[in-house]
Write an enzyme that holds these catalytic residues in place. Sequence first.
Site, PDB file in Angstrom:
ATOM      1  NE  ARG A   1      28.547  43.193  38.918  1.00 58.21           N
ATOM      2  CZ  ARG A   1      28.875  43.201  37.617  1.00 58.21           C
ATOM      3  NH1 ARG A   1      30.031  43.715  37.223  1.00 58.21           N
ATOM      4  NH2 ARG A   1      28.044  42.720  36.716  1.00 58.21           N
TER       5      ARG A   1
ATOM      6  CD  GLU B   1      29.480  50.261  39.884  1.00 62.62           C
ATOM      7  OE1 GLU B   1      28.772  50.057  38.878  1.00 62.62           O
ATOM      8  OE2 GLU B   1      30.468  49.578  40.165  1.00 62.62           O
TER       9      GLU B   1
ATOM     10  CG  HIS C   1      30.568  49.169  35.862  1.00 62.58           C
ATOM     11  ND1 HIS C   1      29.873  48.595  36.892  1.00 62.58           N
ATOM     12  CD2 HIS C   1      30.833  48.150  34.993  1.00 62.58           C
ATOM     13  CE1 HIS C   1      29.714  47.296  36.665  1.00 62.58           C
ATOM     14  NE2 HIS C   1      30.293  47.009  35.508  1.00 62.58           N
TER      15      HIS C   1
HETATM   16  N1  LIG Z   1      33.827  45.895  35.165  1.00 64.20           N
HETATM   17  C1  LIG Z   1      33.048  45.437  34.217  1.00 64.20           C
HETATM   18  O1  LIG Z   1      32.549  46.171  33.368  1.00 64.20           O
HETATM   19  C2  LIG Z   1      32.767  43.979  34.142  1.00 64.20           C
HETATM   20  C3  LIG Z   1      32.798  43.199  35.266  1.00 64.20           C
HETATM   21  N2  LIG Z   1      32.586  41.852  35.159  1.00 64.20           N
HETATM   22  C4  LIG Z   1      32.641  41.036  36.384  1.00 64.20           C
HETATM   23  O2  LIG Z   1      33.602  40.013  36.195  1.00 64.20           O
HETATM   24  C5  LIG Z   1      33.075  38.811  36.716  1.00 64.20           C
HETATM   25  C6  LIG Z   1      33.796  37.627  36.110  1.00 64.20           C
HETATM   26  O3  LIG Z   1      33.446  37.438  34.771  1.00 64.20           O
HETATM   27  P1  LIG Z   1      33.970  36.126  33.986  1.00 64.20           P
HETATM   28  O4  LIG Z   1      35.447  36.056  34.026  1.00 64.20           O
HETATM   29  O5  LIG Z   1      33.303  36.119  32.668  1.00 64.20           O
HETATM   30  O6  LIG Z   1      33.349  34.993  34.923  1.00 64.20           O
HETATM   31  P2  LIG Z   1      33.845  33.503  35.145  1.00 64.20           P
HETATM   32  O7  LIG Z   1      32.696  32.799  35.759  1.00 64.20           O
HETATM   33  O8  LIG Z   1      34.441  32.965  33.898  1.00 64.20           O
HETATM   34  O9  LIG Z   1      35.031  33.656  36.218  1.00 64.20           O
HETATM   35  C7  LIG Z   1      34.813  33.875  37.575  1.00 64.20           C
HETATM   36  C8  LIG Z   1      35.963  33.253  38.358  1.00 64.20           C
HETATM   37  O10 LIG Z   1      35.804  33.585  39.743  1.00 64.20           O
HETATM   38  C9  LIG Z   1      36.084  32.430  40.512  1.00 64.20           C
HETATM   39  N3  LIG Z   1      35.421  32.515  41.813  1.00 64.20           N
HETATM   40  C10 LIG Z   1      34.107  32.602  42.079  1.00 64.20           C
HETATM   41  N4  LIG Z   1      33.907  32.656  43.419  1.00 64.20           N
HETATM   42  C11 LIG Z   1      35.129  32.595  43.989  1.00 64.20           C
HETATM   43  C12 LIG Z   1      35.599  32.602  45.322  1.00 64.20           C
HETATM   44  N5  LIG Z   1      34.756  32.676  46.341  1.00 64.20           N
HETATM   45  N6  LIG Z   1      36.924  32.548  45.536  1.00 64.20           N
HETATM   46  C13 LIG Z   1      37.799  32.465  44.505  1.00 64.20           C
HETATM   47  N7  LIG Z   1      37.411  32.461  43.210  1.00 64.20           N
HETATM   48  C14 LIG Z   1      36.094  32.510  42.960  1.00 64.20           C
HETATM   49  C15 LIG Z   1      35.588  31.267  39.687  1.00 64.20           C
HETATM   50  O11 LIG Z   1      36.211  30.082  40.097  1.00 64.20           O
HETATM   51  C16 LIG Z   1      36.017  31.728  38.292  1.00 64.20           C
HETATM   52  O12 LIG Z   1      37.335  31.340  38.099  1.00 64.20           O
HETATM   53  C17 LIG Z   1      31.581  38.903  36.422  1.00 64.20           C
HETATM   54  O13 LIG Z   1      30.820  38.070  37.252  1.00 64.20           O
HETATM   55  C18 LIG Z   1      31.310  40.375  36.680  1.00 64.20           C
HETATM   56  O14 LIG Z   1      30.977  40.588  38.041  1.00 64.20           O
HETATM   57  C19 LIG Z   1      32.332  41.262  33.969  1.00 64.20           C
HETATM   58  C20 LIG Z   1      32.261  42.003  32.837  1.00 64.20           C
HETATM   59  C21 LIG Z   1      32.444  43.431  32.826  1.00 64.20           C
HETATM   60  O1  LIG Z   2      28.785  42.359  32.061  1.00 65.18           O
HETATM   61  C1  LIG Z   2      28.953  42.755  33.227  1.00 65.18           C
HETATM   62  O2  LIG Z   2      28.837  42.008  34.212  1.00 65.18           O
HETATM   63  C2  LIG Z   2      29.297  44.163  33.468  1.00 65.18           C
HETATM   64  O3  LIG Z   2      29.657  44.529  34.539  1.00 65.18           O
HETATM   65  C3  LIG Z   2      29.207  45.133  32.369  1.00 65.18           C
HETATM   66  O4  LIG Z   2      29.733  44.700  31.207  1.00 65.18           O
END
Ligand SMILES: NC(=O)C1=CN([C@@H]2O[C@H](COP(=O)(O)OP(=O)(O)OC[C@H]3O[C@@H](n4cnc5c(N)ncnc54)[C@H](O)[C@@H]3O)[C@@H](O)[C@H]2O)C=CC1
Ligand SMILES: O=C(O)C(=O)CO
Length: 326
Positions: free
Chosen positions: A237, A266, A285
Site C-alpha cells: 500500500r 490514488e 495499482h
Molecule cells: N498492488 C495490488 O494490487 C495489491 C496489493 N496487495 C497488498 O498486499 C498486502 C499483502 O497481501 P497478502 O500477502 O495476501 O497478505 P498476508 O497477510 O498473507 O501477508 C502480509 C505479511 O505482512 C507481514 N506484516 C504485517 N505487518 C507487519 C509489520 N509491521 N512488520 C513486518 N511484517 C508485517 C505479515 O507478517 C505477513 O507476513 C495486502 O494487505 C494488500 O495491501 C494485495 C493484493 C493486490
Molecule cells: O486486493 C487488494 O488488496 C488490492 O490492492 C487489489 O487487488
Amino acid sequence: MKPSVVLYKSLPEDLRVRLDAHFNVTEINGLTPENIAAHAEAFRQAEGILGSGGKVDVEFLQQAPKLRAASTISVGYDTFDVAALNDKGIVLMHTPTVLTETVADTMMALVLSSARRVVELAERVKAGEWQKNIGPDWFGIDVHHKKLGILGMGRIGLALAQRAHLGFSMPILYNARKHHQEAEDRFDAQYCDLDTLLAESDFLCISLPLTAETHHLIGREQLAKMKPSAILINAGRGPVVDEQALVDALKDGTIFAAGLDVFEQEPLPVNSELLKLRNVVPLPHIGSATHETRYGMARDAVDNLIAALTGKVEKNCVNPQVLKQG
Ligand SMILES: NC(=O)C1=CN([C@@H]2O[C@H](COP(=O)(O)OP(=O)(O)OC[C@H]3O[C@@H](n4cnc5c(N)ncnc54)[C@H](O)[C@@H]3O)[C@@H](O)[C@H]2O)C=CC1
Ligand SMILES: O=C(O)C(=O)CO
C-alpha cells in the site's frame, strides 16, 4: 424475503445473476458520500454490502444499522474500521489467495522493468533516440543472482520468493512479524531484522498490508540505510512508504530506482514529482488486474457474501471471532 444488499462495484453478468438469486440488490457506482446520501434508504435496509474502495468507518456504519456482513473485492482491508465492525458483530470477508500469483507476477515485472529500465528505454526508442549502437548510458543492472529482500512475507511474498529464487537464482532475505517456515524450507529464505533487510537487499520488495504499524515504515531514515544501487518495489500500500522521502532518495541517488504499483494518493496526481523521475516505473495499482484474476476475486466476493449472510462461513473471513459471538 431475500436480504437486502448494496452492491457498490459492478459485477460480470453471471455473478450479478448469482447475487440477485440470493438478495435484493441495489447497485450504486462507488461508496462515495454522495452515493450513500442519495441511496440512504437502501443503506438503512442493507444487511450486506459488496464492492471495493470507499471507507467503511463508524460514520458509515451509522447509515447502515442492519448491516451484518461486508464483502470486499480485495485482500487488503485497510479501508475498513475492523474494530468498529467487531463492536457491531459485522462479519468482514475478503479475497486472499485467488490473486496471490498475479500480484507476484506484477512485482516481478516491476523488478525487471526497473532494473533493466524497460519503460524508460522503450520510450526513448519510440521517441526516435535510438540512432546508433547504445552505450553505457542505456545499460541497466542485473537481476539474476542479486539479493531480493521481501518486507511482508505472507501469501504474496512467498509467491514472489518462488519466482525470484527458482527463476532468477536470487538469494531471499525477508522480514515479517514471524518466521515463514515454508519460505525458509522451499526457497532458502533467511529471516532478518528490518535494518539488515534494508542494508543488504539489492531489491527491497514491499508486500505489506497498511496498518497503524506499517504506515510510513519506510521513511528517510530507512531509505538512507539502503544501498545506492538498490531498487525499491512497493505493491503493498502506498502509505507504507513516505512518498516525499522516496522522491528525495530517488533524486539524490540514495537509491537507484523504484517500481511502484501503489501510492499515498490514488489515482496518482498528475503533478506528482514521481512522474518527473526517469528512475521510477509507476503503475496504476494493477497488481491483481488481469481478466482472470479480477473475475476470480469478484466470484469469491459474491460467494463470501452468500456464505456470510447464510451463516456458512468457512474461509476468507477477516474477523472470525464475530462469528463465534452470534
Ligand atoms: N498492488 C495490488 O494490487 C495489491 C496489493 N496487495 C497488498 O498486499 C498486502 C499483502 O497481501 P497478502 O500477502 O495476501 O497478505 P498476508 O497477510 O498473507 O501477508 C502480509 C505479511 O505482512 C507481514 N506484516 C504485517 N505487518 C507487519 C509489520 N509491521 N512488520 C513486518 N511484517 C508485517 C505479515 O507478517 C505477513 O507476513 C495486502 O494487505 C494488500 O495491501 C494485495 C493484493 C493486490
Ligand atoms: O486486493 C487488494 O488488496 C488490492 O490492492 C487489489 O487487488
